[in-house]
Design an enzyme around this catalytic site. Structure first.
Site, mmCIF file in Angstrom:
data_model
loop_
_atom_site.group_PDB
_atom_site.id
_atom_site.type_symbol
_atom_site.label_atom_id
_atom_site.label_comp_id
_atom_site.label_asym_id
_atom_site.label_seq_id
_atom_site.Cartn_x
_atom_site.Cartn_y
_atom_site.Cartn_z
ATOM 1 C CB ALA A 1 98.802 14.184 -14.765
ATOM 2 C CE LYS A 2 97.775 19.984 -9.247
ATOM 3 N NZ LYS A 2 98.812 18.976 -8.898
ATOM 4 N NE ARG A 3 98.797 14.936 -18.531
ATOM 5 C CZ ARG A 3 100.031 15.339 -18.256
ATOM 6 N NH1 ARG A 3 100.248 16.573 -17.847
ATOM 7 N NH2 ARG A 3 101.057 14.518 -18.396
#
Length: 287
Positions: A106-108
Protein backbone atom coordinates in the site's frame (compact mmCIF):
# COMPACT_ATOMS: atom_id res chain seq x y z
CA UNK A 1 7.92 -29.09 -1.73
CA UNK A 2 6.33 -28.74 1.69
CA UNK A 3 2.74 -27.53 1.93
CA UNK A 4 2.75 -27.37 5.72
CA UNK A 5 1.37 -24.30 7.48
CA UNK A 6 4.24 -22.17 8.69
CA UNK A 7 2.62 -19.37 10.63
CA UNK A 8 0.03 -20.79 13.01
CA UNK A 9 2.43 -22.11 15.64
CA UNK A 10 4.70 -19.04 15.47
CA UNK A 11 2.12 -16.32 16.11
CA UNK A 12 4.21 -14.84 18.93
CA UNK A 13 7.39 -14.70 16.88
CA UNK A 14 8.48 -11.44 15.23
CA UNK A 15 7.90 -11.08 11.51
CA UNK A 16 11.55 -11.60 10.56
CA UNK A 17 11.69 -14.98 12.30
CA UNK A 18 8.38 -16.05 10.76
CA UNK A 19 9.53 -14.94 7.32
CA UNK A 20 12.77 -16.89 7.55
CA UNK A 21 10.88 -20.02 8.66
CA UNK A 22 8.34 -19.58 5.86
CA UNK A 23 10.99 -19.27 3.15
CA UNK A 24 13.00 -22.16 4.58
CA UNK A 25 9.87 -24.33 4.51
CA UNK A 26 8.15 -23.33 1.28
CA UNK A 27 10.86 -21.53 -0.67
CA UNK A 28 11.50 -17.80 -1.07
CA UNK A 29 8.92 -16.95 -3.75
CA UNK A 30 6.53 -14.07 -3.06
CA UNK A 31 3.51 -14.03 -5.37
CA UNK A 32 2.18 -10.58 -6.13
CA UNK A 33 -1.60 -10.45 -6.41
CA UNK A 34 -2.14 -7.63 -8.90
CA UNK A 35 -5.66 -7.84 -10.39
CA UNK A 36 -5.07 -5.62 -13.43
CA UNK A 37 -8.08 -5.17 -15.67
CA UNK A 38 -6.23 -6.95 -18.49
CA UNK A 39 -5.54 -9.97 -16.25
CA UNK A 40 -9.20 -10.23 -15.30
CA UNK A 41 -10.02 -10.15 -19.01
CA UNK A 42 -7.39 -12.80 -19.76
CA UNK A 43 -9.07 -15.04 -17.19
CA UNK A 44 -12.44 -14.44 -18.87
CA UNK A 45 -13.69 -12.36 -15.94
CA UNK A 46 -15.48 -9.01 -15.90
CA UNK A 47 -13.77 -5.92 -14.54
CA UNK A 48 -16.17 -5.78 -11.59
CA UNK A 49 -16.03 -6.58 -7.88
CA UNK A 50 -17.35 -10.05 -8.72
CA UNK A 51 -14.58 -10.57 -11.26
CA UNK A 52 -12.04 -9.30 -8.76
CA UNK A 53 -13.29 -11.79 -6.15
CA UNK A 54 -13.20 -14.72 -8.58
CA UNK A 55 -9.66 -13.84 -9.66
CA UNK A 56 -8.30 -13.25 -6.17
CA UNK A 57 -9.85 -16.28 -4.55
CA UNK A 58 -8.74 -18.40 -7.51
CA UNK A 59 -5.13 -17.43 -6.78
CA UNK A 60 -5.62 -17.98 -3.05
CA UNK A 61 -7.24 -21.40 -3.45
CA UNK A 62 -4.52 -22.59 -5.84
CA UNK A 63 -1.43 -21.32 -4.02
CA UNK A 64 -2.13 -20.47 -0.37
CA UNK A 65 -0.80 -23.77 0.99
CA UNK A 66 2.35 -23.94 -1.15
CA UNK A 67 3.81 -20.41 -1.39
CA UNK A 68 5.50 -18.69 1.54
CA UNK A 69 4.57 -15.06 0.89
CA UNK A 70 1.89 -13.12 -0.97
CA UNK A 71 1.88 -9.43 -1.83
CA UNK A 72 -1.55 -8.07 -2.74
CA UNK A 73 -1.33 -4.64 -4.40
CA UNK A 74 -3.90 -2.56 -2.55
CA UNK A 75 -4.56 -0.15 -5.43
CA UNK A 76 -6.16 -2.83 -7.58
CA UNK A 77 -8.61 -3.59 -4.78
CA UNK A 78 -9.20 0.03 -3.79
CA UNK A 79 -10.34 0.91 -7.31
CA UNK A 80 -13.54 -1.05 -6.61
CA UNK A 81 -14.23 0.87 -3.39
CA UNK A 82 -15.57 -0.90 -0.33
CA UNK A 83 -16.39 -4.06 -2.30
CA UNK A 84 -12.76 -4.35 -3.40
CA UNK A 85 -11.41 -3.71 0.10
CA UNK A 86 -13.69 -6.48 1.37
CA UNK A 87 -12.07 -8.89 -1.10
CA UNK A 88 -8.60 -7.82 0.07
CA UNK A 89 -9.62 -8.33 3.69
CA UNK A 90 -11.02 -11.80 3.05
CA UNK A 91 -8.06 -12.83 0.88
CA UNK A 92 -5.65 -11.77 3.62
CA UNK A 93 -7.54 -13.81 6.20
CA UNK A 94 -7.65 -16.89 3.96
CA UNK A 95 -3.97 -16.69 3.10
CA UNK A 96 -2.91 -16.34 6.72
CA UNK A 97 -5.24 -19.16 7.79
CA UNK A 98 -3.39 -21.36 5.26
CA UNK A 99 -0.08 -20.51 6.92
CA UNK A 100 1.17 -18.03 4.31
CA UNK A 101 2.51 -14.58 5.13
CA UNK A 102 0.88 -11.49 3.63
CA UNK A 103 2.61 -8.24 2.71
CA UNK A 104 0.03 -5.63 1.77
CA UNK A 105 1.59 -3.36 -0.82
CA UNK A 106 0.00 0.00 0.00
CA UNK A 107 3.09 2.25 0.28
CA UNK A 108 1.49 4.32 3.03
CA UNK A 109 3.32 7.40 4.25
CA UNK A 110 2.23 10.26 6.50
CA UNK A 111 2.97 11.83 9.86
CA UNK A 112 1.77 11.65 13.43
CA UNK A 113 -1.75 10.44 14.13
CA UNK A 114 -2.45 9.91 10.42
CA UNK A 115 0.43 7.44 10.14
CA UNK A 116 -0.76 5.88 13.38
CA UNK A 117 -4.18 5.40 11.78
CA UNK A 118 -2.66 3.54 8.84
CA UNK A 119 -0.61 1.44 11.24
CA UNK A 120 -3.68 0.57 13.28
CA UNK A 121 -5.58 -0.54 10.18
CA UNK A 122 -2.85 -2.74 8.70
CA UNK A 123 -0.50 -3.75 11.50
CA UNK A 124 -2.44 -3.93 14.77
CA UNK A 125 -3.12 -7.53 15.74
CA UNK A 126 -6.88 -7.04 15.49
CA UNK A 127 -6.85 -4.38 12.79
CA UNK A 128 -9.44 -4.73 10.01
CA UNK A 129 -6.74 -5.37 7.39
CA UNK A 130 -4.23 -7.01 9.73
CA UNK A 131 -1.36 -8.41 7.70
CA UNK A 132 2.15 -9.66 8.40
CA UNK A 133 3.92 -6.66 6.85
CA UNK A 134 3.14 -3.41 5.08
CA UNK A 135 5.03 -1.40 2.47
CA UNK A 136 5.57 2.21 3.53
CA UNK A 137 7.09 5.38 2.08
CA UNK A 138 9.82 7.27 4.01
CA UNK A 139 9.79 10.48 1.96
CA UNK A 140 8.33 12.62 4.75
CA UNK A 141 11.44 11.67 6.71
CA UNK A 142 12.41 8.32 8.21
CA UNK A 143 11.18 9.52 11.60
CA UNK A 144 7.66 9.87 10.17
CA UNK A 145 7.49 6.07 10.14
CA UNK A 146 7.76 5.82 13.94
CA UNK A 147 4.04 5.14 14.57
CA UNK A 148 4.18 2.24 12.11
CA UNK A 149 7.45 0.99 13.61
CA UNK A 150 5.92 1.03 17.08
CA UNK A 151 2.75 -0.77 15.97
CA UNK A 152 4.75 -3.36 14.05
CA UNK A 153 6.93 -4.11 17.06
CA UNK A 154 3.88 -4.46 19.32
CA UNK A 155 2.10 -6.82 16.92
CA UNK A 156 5.11 -8.86 15.77
CA UNK A 157 4.58 -7.49 12.26
CA UNK A 158 7.04 -6.01 9.78
CA UNK A 159 7.59 -3.10 7.41
CA UNK A 160 9.12 -2.84 3.97
CA UNK A 161 10.37 0.69 3.36
CA UNK A 162 10.92 2.09 -0.13
CA UNK A 163 14.66 2.46 -0.66
CA UNK A 164 15.87 1.77 -4.21
CA UNK A 165 12.97 1.44 -6.61
CA UNK A 166 13.40 0.59 -10.28
CA UNK A 167 11.07 3.22 -11.76
CA UNK A 168 13.01 5.83 -13.76
CA UNK A 169 11.80 8.70 -11.55
CA UNK A 170 13.13 7.10 -8.37
CA UNK A 171 16.77 8.24 -8.47
CA UNK A 172 15.69 11.91 -8.46
CA UNK A 173 14.94 11.47 -4.76
CA UNK A 174 16.69 8.27 -3.78
CA UNK A 175 20.13 9.24 -5.14
CA UNK A 176 19.97 12.80 -3.81
CA UNK A 177 22.39 13.62 -0.99
CA UNK A 178 21.17 14.41 2.48
CA UNK A 179 22.63 17.27 4.53
CA UNK A 180 24.59 14.68 6.51
CA UNK A 181 26.19 13.29 3.34
CA UNK A 182 24.65 9.88 2.52
CA UNK A 183 22.11 9.47 -0.24
CA UNK A 184 18.46 9.41 0.73
CA UNK A 185 18.42 5.68 -0.06
CA UNK A 186 21.52 5.19 2.05
CA UNK A 187 19.92 7.02 4.97
CA UNK A 188 16.84 4.79 4.69
CA UNK A 189 19.01 1.68 4.67
CA UNK A 190 20.98 2.97 7.66
CA UNK A 191 17.73 3.55 9.55
CA UNK A 192 16.58 0.00 8.84
CA UNK A 193 19.95 -1.43 9.83
CA UNK A 194 19.61 0.33 13.18
CA UNK A 195 16.08 -1.02 13.71
CA UNK A 196 17.32 -4.56 13.05
CA UNK A 197 20.47 -4.28 15.17
CA UNK A 198 19.07 -6.25 18.10
CA UNK A 199 17.26 -8.90 16.04
CA UNK A 200 18.02 -12.54 16.68
CA UNK A 201 18.42 -13.69 13.09
CA UNK A 202 16.53 -11.93 10.32
CA UNK A 203 15.12 -8.57 11.39
CA UNK A 204 11.53 -7.48 10.81
CA UNK A 205 12.24 -4.18 9.08
CA UNK A 206 13.01 -4.55 5.41
CA UNK A 207 13.71 -2.47 2.32
CA UNK A 208 12.10 -2.45 -1.09
CA UNK A 209 14.85 -2.75 -3.69
CA UNK A 210 13.89 -3.24 -7.33
CA UNK A 211 15.23 -6.39 -8.97
CA UNK A 212 15.99 -4.43 -12.14
CA UNK A 213 18.15 -1.61 -10.73
CA UNK A 214 21.19 -3.43 -12.19
CA UNK A 215 23.66 -2.49 -9.46
CA UNK A 216 24.16 -0.16 -6.52
CA UNK A 217 26.96 1.11 -4.33
CA UNK A 218 24.66 1.14 -1.31
CA UNK A 219 25.18 -1.38 1.49
CA UNK A 220 22.15 -3.69 1.31
CA UNK A 221 23.14 -5.77 4.32
CA UNK A 222 20.57 -4.31 6.70
CA UNK A 223 20.11 -7.55 8.69
CA UNK A 224 16.54 -7.56 7.43
CA UNK A 225 14.58 -8.75 4.41
CA UNK A 226 14.88 -7.17 0.97
CA UNK A 227 11.66 -7.21 -1.03
CA UNK A 228 12.58 -7.39 -4.70
CA UNK A 229 9.72 -6.64 -7.10
CA UNK A 230 10.18 -6.55 -10.85
CA UNK A 231 10.92 -10.21 -11.52
CA UNK A 232 9.48 -12.19 -14.41
CA UNK A 233 7.39 -10.12 -16.81
CA UNK A 234 9.06 -6.89 -15.68
CA UNK A 235 12.49 -8.13 -16.74
CA UNK A 236 14.20 -9.21 -13.52
CA UNK A 237 15.69 -12.71 -13.37
CA UNK A 238 16.68 -15.07 -10.59
CA UNK A 239 20.29 -15.03 -11.77
CA UNK A 240 20.33 -11.23 -11.80
CA UNK A 241 19.56 -11.09 -8.08
CA UNK A 242 23.14 -11.99 -7.16
CA UNK A 243 24.43 -9.00 -9.16
CA UNK A 244 22.11 -6.57 -7.41
CA UNK A 245 22.19 -7.92 -3.87
CA UNK A 246 25.63 -9.49 -3.58
CA UNK A 247 26.35 -10.90 -0.14
CA UNK A 248 22.84 -9.94 1.06
CA UNK A 249 21.12 -12.14 -1.54
CA UNK A 250 20.11 -14.73 1.08
CA UNK A 251 17.74 -12.14 2.58
CA UNK A 252 15.94 -11.38 -0.68
CA UNK A 253 12.18 -11.94 -0.96
CA UNK A 254 11.75 -12.25 -4.73
CA UNK A 255 8.33 -11.07 -5.90
CA UNK A 256 6.73 -12.12 -9.16
CA UNK A 257 3.18 -11.40 -10.24
CA UNK A 258 2.28 -11.43 -13.94
CA UNK A 259 4.55 -14.38 -14.71
CA UNK A 260 2.54 -16.45 -12.21
CA UNK A 261 -0.91 -14.91 -12.57
CA UNK A 262 -0.81 -15.08 -16.35
CA UNK A 263 -0.86 -18.88 -16.11
CA UNK A 264 -4.41 -18.84 -14.69
CA UNK A 265 -7.24 -19.44 -14.33
CA UNK A 266 -6.28 -23.13 -14.20
CA UNK A 267 -5.23 -23.99 -10.64
CA UNK A 268 -2.80 -26.60 -11.93
CA UNK A 269 -1.20 -24.11 -14.31
CA UNK A 270 -0.87 -21.55 -11.52
CA UNK A 271 0.77 -24.15 -9.29
CA UNK A 272 3.16 -25.23 -12.04
CA UNK A 273 4.17 -21.62 -12.74
CA UNK A 274 4.73 -20.92 -9.04
CA UNK A 275 6.73 -24.11 -8.58
CA UNK A 276 8.99 -23.32 -11.56
CA UNK A 277 9.68 -19.81 -10.29
CA UNK A 278 10.23 -21.01 -6.74
CA UNK A 279 12.67 -23.71 -7.85
CA UNK A 280 14.71 -21.12 -9.74
CA UNK A 281 14.86 -18.81 -6.75
CA UNK A 282 15.75 -21.68 -4.43
CA UNK A 283 18.82 -22.50 -6.51
CA UNK A 284 20.04 -18.90 -6.78
CA UNK A 285 19.31 -17.87 -3.19
CA UNK A 286 20.66 -21.05 -1.61
CA UNK A 287 17.49 -22.68 -0.23
Amino acid sequence: MSHEPIGSDMSNEPFGARLRAAMDTRGPLCVGIDPHAHLLDAWGLPDTPEGLASFTYGVVDALADRVAVFKPQSAFFERFGSAGIAVLEQATIRLRDAGALVIIDAKRGDIGTTMAGYASAYLAEKGPLACDALTVSPYLGFGSLQPAIDEARAAGAGLFVLALTSNPEGPQFQSARTVAGPTVAGAVLDGLRELNADADGLGSFGAVVGATIASTDEDLDIRGPLLAPGLGAQGGTAEGLTKVFGAAVRNVVPSSSREILGAGPSATALQDAADRANDGFRRVLGY
